[in-house]
Design an enzyme around this catalytic site. Structure first.
Site, PDB file in Angstrom:
ATOM      1  N   SER A 240       0.835  -1.192   0.000  1.00 57.53           N
ATOM      2  CA  SER A 240       0.000   0.000   0.000  1.00 57.53           C
ATOM      3  C   SER A 240       0.883   1.261   0.000  1.00 57.53           C
ATOM      4  O   SER A 240       1.654   1.466  -0.920  1.00 57.53           O
ATOM      5  CB  SER A 240      -0.958  -0.038   1.197  1.00 57.53           C
ATOM      6  OG  SER A 240      -1.994   0.881   1.044  1.00 57.53           O
TER       7      SER A 240
ATOM      8  N   ASP B 216      -0.617  -4.842  -3.558  1.00 53.62           N
ATOM      9  CA  ASP B 216      -1.964  -4.270  -3.552  1.00 53.62           C
ATOM     10  C   ASP B 216      -1.973  -2.746  -3.446  1.00 53.62           C
ATOM     11  O   ASP B 216      -2.569  -2.170  -2.537  1.00 53.62           O
ATOM     12  CB  ASP B 216      -2.791  -4.872  -2.415  1.00 53.62           C
ATOM     13  CG  ASP B 216      -4.278  -4.915  -2.773  1.00 53.62           C
ATOM     14  OD1 ASP B 216      -4.590  -5.327  -3.898  1.00 53.62           O
ATOM     15  OD2 ASP B 216      -5.111  -4.542  -1.937  1.00 53.62           O
TER      16      ASP B 216
ATOM     17  N   HIS C 183      -6.919  -6.521   1.895  1.00 54.31           N
ATOM     18  CA  HIS C 183      -5.919  -5.575   1.404  1.00 54.31           C
ATOM     19  C   HIS C 183      -4.509  -5.958   1.848  1.00 54.31           C
ATOM     20  O   HIS C 183      -3.544  -5.774   1.112  1.00 54.31           O
ATOM     21  CB  HIS C 183      -6.295  -4.184   1.915  1.00 54.31           C
ATOM     22  CG  HIS C 183      -5.397  -3.091   1.463  1.00 54.31           C
ATOM     23  ND1 HIS C 183      -5.003  -2.927   0.154  1.00 54.31           N
ATOM     24  CD2 HIS C 183      -4.810  -2.070   2.158  1.00 54.31           C
ATOM     25  CE1 HIS C 183      -4.221  -1.857   0.055  1.00 54.31           C
ATOM     26  NE2 HIS C 183      -4.084  -1.335   1.252  1.00 54.31           N
TER      27      HIS C 183
END
Length: 320
Positions: free
Chosen positions: A154, A179, A279
């Site tokens: 992220s 991700d 996530h």
């Protein structure tokens, strides 16, 4: 000898037979419940010691910045892990326990997160965080660092891409982004699906506020909104321009934008969609994540000092 009466003989034989317990009644009692853990036991924090080998504070010269790192493994290339916004280096703990069998792992608490401390915890500009990573690598390994594979999740993925795009880290031999794509330029939340990982990583994202008499989030992300857009703008193009082997791990194909879709079709990077995770792929599926990292290293022949070519005694040194 006198004989026993028939009734007495029957009574004696019956007394010698083992007595059978009465058949249980369906209404006699409820079945015993198996012992269960209390909530305090089930959700109690776990110690990182079972996954990382040591922790260190890295002081940056000519500043008051001190960055905390967790380390594991003794040989192979260095898998340098950068966590997402609001997480900590312990986000990679479960995976590190597997990766360290064949490579070294360093997981850094970024500025304003975990146990790191800095002169300005709110400055999460992409330039500042890139400089932090480069400064920590220099303090840890000097002018001749071992082979580095940057792994970022992220927000940490954005930092990893920007560091790689600078092309100043000469020992960089791989880039793994977890991700994160440009279309997700706001900070996304999401519950973890792996209880053990949550017990390891979540305590490090909290701190006790004496004035409020409760726990609050360590990272003050709501005060850093001015930097969010810059984390992700143009990120896909930067990722594709990085001159090292690249791996993109996604929780779903909806994360792909047009540049990444075209680049993937052209074979410019390896992509894997990890199903049934949230996530934080490295936390929800740590064993699969570790296997993907180790396979990436093996596929690209990344050794402790660079790309290993069969037949050569010395590995090929870093790319520019």
């Amino acid at each position: 000898m006198s004989t026993l009466p028939e009734e007495s003989l029957e009574e004696e034989l019956q007394s010698e037979e083992p007595k059978q317990p009465p058949l249980p009644s369906a209404f006699a009692s409820l079945p015993q419940r198996p012992p269960t853990q209390s909530s305090l036991e089930k959700y109690a924090p776990l110690d990182w010691v079972g996954y990382f080998d040591e922790e260190k504070d890295i002081s940056i010269p000519d500043s008051n910045d001190v960055f905390h790192v967790y380390m594991a493994g003794t040989e192979g290339p260095v898998i340098f892990c950068l966590h997402g916004g609001g997480y900590s280096g312990l986000s990679f703990a479960l995976a590190a326990g597997k990766i360290k069998e064949k490579a070294r792992v360093v997981a850094m608490d970024l500025r304003g997160h975990g146990k790191s401390s800095s002169e300005n915890d709110i400055d999460l500009s992409i330039e500042t965080m890139c400089n932090d990573v480069l400064a920590v690598l220099k303090e840890m390994y000097g002018e001749q660092p071992p082979s580095i594979v940057l792994v970022g999740h992220s927000m940490g993925g954005s930092v990893a891409v920007h560091v790689a795009a600078k092309k100043t880290l000469r020992s960089l031999h791989g880039l793994v982004v977890v991700d994160v794509v440009e279309i997700e330029w706001s900070v996304k939340g999401g519950s973890l699906r792996n209880l053990d990982s949550a017990r390891l990583s979540i305590p490090s994202t909290l701190k006790y506020d004496d004035s409020k008499k409760c726990y609050v989030y360590r990272a003050r992300l709501e005060e850093t909104e001015q930097y969010w857009r810059a984390w992700y703008e143009g990120l896909s193009e930067k990722f594709l321009s990085c001159p090292v082997p690249k791996l993109l791990l996604l929780a779903g194909t909806d994360r792909l934008d047009r540049p990444l879709t075209i680049g993937q079709m052209q074979g410019k990077f390896q992509m894997v969609v990890v199903r049934h995770t949230g996530h934080a792929i490295q936390e929800d599926a740590p064993e699969e994540f570790a296997s993907l990292i180790l396979n990436f290293i093996a596929r690209n022949r990344i050794g402790p000092h660079g790309v290993e070519i069969p037949g050569l005694r010395q590995p090929l040194q870093s790319q520019t």
